[in-house]
Design a protein around this motif. Structure first.
Motif, PDB file in Angstrom:
ATOM      1  N   SER A 108      83.058  33.102  17.653  1.00 29.50           N
ATOM      2  CA  SER A 108      84.124  32.765  16.711  1.00 29.50           C
ATOM      3  C   SER A 108      83.898  31.321  16.282  1.00 29.50           C
ATOM      4  O   SER A 108      82.907  30.704  16.661  1.00 29.50           O
ATOM      5  N   GLN A 109      84.844  30.766  15.532  1.00 25.06           N
ATOM      6  CA  GLN A 109      84.683  29.382  15.070  1.00 25.06           C
ATOM      7  C   GLN A 109      84.742  28.375  16.205  1.00 25.06           C
ATOM      8  O   GLN A 109      84.260  27.255  16.064  1.00 25.06           O
ATOM      9  N   ASP A 110      85.342  28.759  17.335  1.00 28.97           N
ATOM     10  CA  ASP A 110      85.459  27.797  18.433  1.00 28.97           C
ATOM     11  C   ASP A 110      85.080  28.396  19.783  1.00 28.97           C
ATOM     12  O   ASP A 110      85.582  27.976  20.817  1.00 28.97           O
ATOM     13  N   SER A 111      84.162  29.373  19.790  1.00 28.04           N
ATOM     14  CA  SER A 111      83.647  29.886  21.057  1.00 28.04           C
ATOM     15  C   SER A 111      82.205  30.330  20.884  1.00 28.04           C
ATOM     16  O   SER A 111      81.799  30.760  19.807  1.00 28.04           O
ATOM     17  N   LYS A 112      81.444  30.183  21.966  1.00 27.62           N
ATOM     18  CA  LYS A 112      80.023  30.518  21.897  1.00 27.62           C
ATOM     19  C   LYS A 112      79.504  30.918  23.267  1.00 27.62           C
ATOM     20  O   LYS A 112      80.114  30.629  24.289  1.00 27.62           O
ATOM     21  N   GLU A 113      78.366  31.587  23.239  1.00 31.43           N
ATOM     22  CA  GLU A 113      77.589  31.885  24.433  1.00 31.43           C
ATOM     23  C   GLU A 113      76.163  31.458  24.129  1.00 31.43           C
ATOM     24  O   GLU A 113      75.687  31.643  23.009  1.00 31.43           O
ATOM     25  N   ALA A 114      75.481  30.884  25.109  1.00 33.91           N
ATOM     26  CA  ALA A 114      74.108  30.430  24.894  1.00 33.91           C
ATOM     27  C   ALA A 114      73.249  30.751  26.109  1.00 33.91           C
ATOM     28  O   ALA A 114      73.717  30.695  27.246  1.00 33.91           O
TER      29      ALA A 114
END
Length: 124
Positions: free
Chosen positions: A42-48
């Motif tokens: 989303s605009q303010d969540s990520k996975e890397a």
């Protein structure tokens, strides 16, 4: 009527679940290749996640200290090298700044008294 209401509720839930934007970053130095994938959920969540691969001519080191930095933050560790590779574990955050596709990530790898620095970019 209940079936129609249930169907609409399911469709609403499914439509709210969109696919994440995936950015594949890569870069190479004299002794290392780094591959780093960011899923912006989303605009303010990520996975890397990522992988660091030793490409040097000498035998690979036993451990490295790495850092992968962006304007959204950093991933770093002091890790063991297994058969010339290091898997950068999955990191995730919500309510955070998210790495963008056109961003450049700065990598630093330290091992056996040596330091290598280079950039990761995406192919656009």
């Amino acid at each position: 009527m209940k079936k129609l209401g249930s169907l609409l509720a399911i469709l609403l839930i499914v439509s709210g679940c969109s696919e994440a934007d995936r950015y594949n970053f890569k870069g190479s130095g004299d002794n290392w290749d780094v591959f780093y994938t960011v899923d912006a959920t989303s605009q303010d969540s990520k996975e890397a996640t990522g992988k660091i691969v030793y490409t040097g001519e000498e035998p690979p080191p036993e451990t490295i200290i790495y850092s992968i930095e962006s304007t959204a933050g950093a991933s770093s560790g002091n890790v063991s090298v297994d058969e010339g590779e290091v898997l950068v574990g999955k990191s995730a955050c919500e309510g955070c700044a998210v790495i963008q596709q056109d961003e450049q990530l700065d990598v630093e790898i330290k091992w056996d008294g040596q330091v290598e620095e280079f950039a990761l970019t995406t192919e656009q």
